[in-house]
Design a protein around this motif. Sequence first.
Motif, PDB file in Angstrom:
ATOM      1  N   THR A  46      39.128  33.367  43.442  1.00 16.60           N
ATOM      2  CA  THR A  46      38.158  33.686  42.400  1.00 16.60           C
ATOM      3  C   THR A  46      38.496  35.035  41.796  1.00 16.60           C
ATOM      4  O   THR A  46      38.907  35.956  42.527  1.00 16.60           O
ATOM      5  N   ASP A  50      34.642  38.959  39.046  1.00 15.32           N
ATOM      6  CA  ASP A  50      33.516  38.039  39.178  1.00 15.32           C
ATOM      7  C   ASP A  50      33.011  37.999  40.615  1.00 15.32           C
ATOM      8  O   ASP A  50      31.805  37.877  40.858  1.00 15.32           O
ATOM      9  N   THR A  54      29.284  39.146  41.794  1.00 17.99           N
ATOM     10  CA  THR A  54      28.400  38.321  42.632  1.00 17.99           C
ATOM     11  C   THR A  54      27.984  39.064  43.893  1.00 17.99           C
ATOM     12  O   THR A  54      26.810  39.013  44.299  1.00 17.99           O
ATOM     13  N   SER A  57      25.442  41.662  42.952  1.00 17.58           N
ATOM     14  CA  SER A  57      24.168  40.998  42.657  1.00 17.58           C
ATOM     15  C   SER A  57      23.453  40.566  43.929  1.00 17.58           C
ATOM     16  O   SER A  57      22.231  40.669  44.035  1.00 17.58           O
ATOM     17  N   ALA A  58      24.225  40.092  44.914  1.00 14.15           N
ATOM     18  CA  ALA A  58      23.626  39.655  46.183  1.00 14.15           C
ATOM     19  C   ALA A  58      23.185  40.845  47.026  1.00 14.15           C
ATOM     20  O   ALA A  58      22.053  40.877  47.531  1.00 14.15           O
ATOM     21  N   THR A  65      24.368  36.229  37.733  1.00  9.11           N
ATOM     22  CA  THR A  65      25.652  35.668  38.148  1.00  9.11           C
ATOM     23  C   THR A  65      26.490  35.284  36.940  1.00  9.11           C
ATOM     24  O   THR A  65      25.966  34.784  35.940  1.00  9.11           O
ATOM     25  N   THR A  66      27.784  35.525  37.056  1.00 10.82           N
ATOM     26  CA  THR A  66      28.712  35.067  36.028  1.00 10.82           C
ATOM     27  C   THR A  66      29.241  33.678  36.366  1.00 10.82           C
ATOM     28  O   THR A  66      29.853  33.025  35.517  1.00 10.82           O
ATOM     29  N   THR A  69      26.134  29.526  41.199  1.00 13.54           N
ATOM     30  CA  THR A  69      26.166  29.593  42.668  1.00 13.54           C
ATOM     31  C   THR A  69      26.325  28.217  43.294  1.00 13.54           C
ATOM     32  O   THR A  69      27.081  28.047  44.262  1.00 13.54           O
ATOM     33  N   TRP A  73      30.658  28.096  44.377  1.00 16.04           N
ATOM     34  CA  TRP A  73      30.905  28.583  45.735  1.00 16.04           C
ATOM     35  C   TRP A  73      30.832  27.453  46.760  1.00 16.04           C
ATOM     36  O   TRP A  73      29.982  26.563  46.663  1.00 16.04           O
ATOM     37  N   GLN A  78      28.605  30.500  50.025  1.00 20.89           N
ATOM     38  CA  GLN A  78      27.142  30.580  49.971  1.00 20.89           C
ATOM     39  C   GLN A  78      26.585  31.307  51.192  1.00 20.89           C
ATOM     40  O   GLN A  78      25.599  32.054  51.079  1.00 20.89           O
ATOM     41  N   ILE A  81      27.117  34.979  50.609  1.00 24.57           N
ATOM     42  CA  ILE A  81      26.096  35.455  49.666  1.00 24.57           C
ATOM     43  C   ILE A  81      24.757  35.636  50.372  1.00 24.57           C
ATOM     44  O   ILE A  81      24.061  36.640  50.167  1.00 24.57           O
ATOM     45  N   PHE A 179      18.902  34.164  43.936  1.00 21.07           N
ATOM     46  CA  PHE A 179      20.011  33.205  44.020  1.00 21.07           C
ATOM     47  C   PHE A 179      19.454  31.835  44.403  1.00 21.07           C
ATOM     48  O   PHE A 179      18.558  31.733  45.238  1.00 21.07           O
TER      49      PHE A 179
END
Length: 452
Positions: A46, A50, A54, A57-58, A65-66, A69, A73, A78, A81, A179
């Motif tokens: 990935t 990005d 993520t 953000s988590a 998110t770009t 989820t 993922w 996941q 995250i 999320f």
Amino acid sequence: MLKKEKKSNLQKLGPVKFLSLGFLGIILFGGFLLSLPISSQSGKFTNFLDAVFTATSATCVTGLTTLNTAEHWSVFGQIVIMILIELGGLGFMMLPIIFFTLAKKKVNLSTRIVLKEALNLEEMSGVMKLTLYVLKLSIAIQGVGMLLLSLDLVPRYGVIKGLWYALFHAISSFCNAGFDLFGDSLVPFQNDPYILLVISALIVSGGIGFLVWRDLLNYRQTKRMSIHSKLALAMTACLLIGGLVLFFFSERNGRYLVQSDNFFTRLVNTLFMSVTPRTAGFYSVDYAAMSNPGLIITMFLMYIGGTSGSTAGGLKTTTFGVLLVQIVSLLKGRSRAEFAGRSIKETAVFRAMTLFFITLSLCVISVMLLSATEHLPRNGIEYVAFEVFSAFGTVGLTMGLTPDLTIFGKLLIIALMYIGRVGIMTVLFSLMSNNQKQEARFQYPYESVLVG
């Protein structure tokens, strides 16, 4: 000798810098894990930016998110995250506490000082007791939330998938992360008031703050509640009820946003519109279709956020509450900020004013920068403003701009999410030298300045 030198350097780092760098370290490590092929459903690497976006953000419990989820993922990604959400929501300093507790070892002074900063406490007494209390309470609330969600999700998705979804969304809701694994947040549950109410309860539980929970649960024994808890509860109630009433009229009780003729269903969705901007990030309606007054109300709620010492971000309810109390006191002709039979310390008032000015200035500057760098619809400034307030408040709501951000836009939103979670004052103090943070040893004479 080398060992002692390392120890002294660590102590020189200080609790504020340690917290700032600790969150940064978790974000970068999480970004590295998410960039690996094992973390994506396609089995390919990935894009690192990005992945870091993520992870930020988590860890900063935001939800922007770009990448989708649910679609991008893998189960491993996941899980990463979910762990980042838990670490970011409760504070990464909970890890050493768990270790010390299991190993039955005494927590050293340096760790206690960092914990005091992490929990926004003024004193260090009782910090360990409160930390363990936070851990137990968080596990209990998330466990109950998972059980309640599983009652609806297990019949829908089966036992294994239903329990996994219940666990993930209980943690994401309590930590105010936003999320989801459904692909379109809670839009599929727009006509399911039960799920929306359970998620709302988890969001509010995580957003009111651990000190408030302690006062509430101990009230029967102590018959006392701190002014912090009283102010937090009063502001939370006013914002939730006020938001519900304003959204009820601005969106006509969700008539054009909710695909249902049932009044109760529309009312629950309207309540959810008031709850989720409190840094949660879940959505059950399309915000791109919301009215302009509704968008302004949402941005206002996102900016204020949750309560200090909670899983939430933003300016904080108590900070905004202190400002309101000070304004009311001035209008009454009083110099002191007074609330519930108590006078609020001047240092708290000055800190609230400073935070309000700095954070609002930061958001305005960010809106200006993004409006110059991002590709927007004609007269689409609301897309940028919504994104900025959502990132700073660690909310996670969007009008659809996030996936189309430029590299600069992604980096700026990452910075806003980080500042929103760690705290603007923590970030600023971590960048300042010890000499800059010391009070001046002399005082200049006073002179008046015309104001207003």
